[in-house]
Design a protein around this motif. Structure first.
Motif, short mmCIF file in Angstrom:
data_model
loop_
_atom_site.label_atom_id
_atom_site.label_comp_id
_atom_site.label_asym_id
_atom_site.label_seq_id
_atom_site.Cartn_x
_atom_site.Cartn_y
_atom_site.Cartn_z
N PHE A 1 9.02 -47.48 -1.57
CA PHE A 1 8.90 -46.08 -1.63
C PHE A 1 7.76 -45.42 -1.59
O PHE A 1 6.92 -45.97 -2.18
CB PHE A 1 9.98 -45.46 -2.67
N THR A 2 7.62 -44.45 -0.65
CA THR A 2 6.52 -43.75 -0.74
C THR A 2 6.04 -43.00 -1.91
O THR A 2 7.21 -42.48 -2.64
CB THR A 2 6.17 -42.75 0.52
N ILE A 3 4.98 -42.38 -2.29
CA ILE A 3 4.72 -41.55 -3.22
C ILE A 3 5.56 -40.21 -3.31
O ILE A 3 6.09 -39.64 -4.18
CB ILE A 3 3.28 -41.33 -3.56
N SER A 4 5.54 -39.61 -2.02
CA SER A 4 6.41 -38.63 -1.83
C SER A 4 7.74 -38.69 -2.20
O SER A 4 8.61 -37.95 -2.75
CB SER A 4 6.12 -37.86 -0.39
N GLU A 5 8.44 -39.73 -1.79
CA GLU A 5 9.88 -40.16 -2.18
C GLU A 5 9.92 -40.19 -3.60
O GLU A 5 10.82 -39.60 -4.16
CB GLU A 5 10.10 -41.47 -1.36
N VAL A 6 9.10 -40.75 -4.34
CA VAL A 6 9.13 -41.16 -5.62
C VAL A 6 9.08 -40.02 -6.30
O VAL A 6 9.89 -39.54 -7.27
CB VAL A 6 8.18 -42.20 -6.18
N ALA A 7 8.01 -38.87 -5.94
CA ALA A 7 7.81 -37.68 -6.58
C ALA A 7 9.09 -36.63 -6.43
O ALA A 7 9.39 -36.06 -7.39
CB ALA A 7 6.64 -36.88 -5.92
#
Length: 111
Positions: free
Chosen positions: A10-16
């Motif tokens: 998962f990308t950081i934007s997805e996790v955020a």
């Protein structure tokens, strides 16, 4: 926190978005908590695994929901490993879902 989709990374934007926080907070926690070690792509983008997300879920619970300071959360994680914390968190989430279901059922029966 919503369910984790069935993906490897998962990308950081997805996790955020999963935690409804800014990506900068995720990066900050990454520096503060040694259990957070996302992989990096060839371009240097962070790639989080489901294990990273489980660790973030515990940190989020301690800091945002329980009100621990960062130092307090670090100490709590030293006392009780993330795996044990995660089991407690899973039990709490299940109980909250049961509570929501029962309250909804009570409301419908009262109508």
């Amino acid at each position: 926190m919503e369910e984790t989709p069935d993906k490897l990374f998962f990308t950081i934007s997805e996790v955020a978005a999963m935690f409804k926080v800014n990506a900068s907070l995720i990066r900050f926690w990454e520096k503060e908590f040694e259990v957070l070690k996302p992989r990096k792509s060839n371009k240097g983008n962070r790639l989080y695994t489901k294990k990273d997300i489980e660790n973030l879920r515990v940190i989020y619970h301690l800091v945002k929901e329980k009100g621990f300071t960062l130092q307090g959360a670090k100490e709590k994680l030293k006392q009780k490993p993330v795996e044990a914390q995660n089991k407690n968190l899973e039990a709490i989430e299940k109980l909250q879902r049961v509570k929501t279901y029962l309250l909804d059922l009570k409301k419908r029966l009262a109508e």
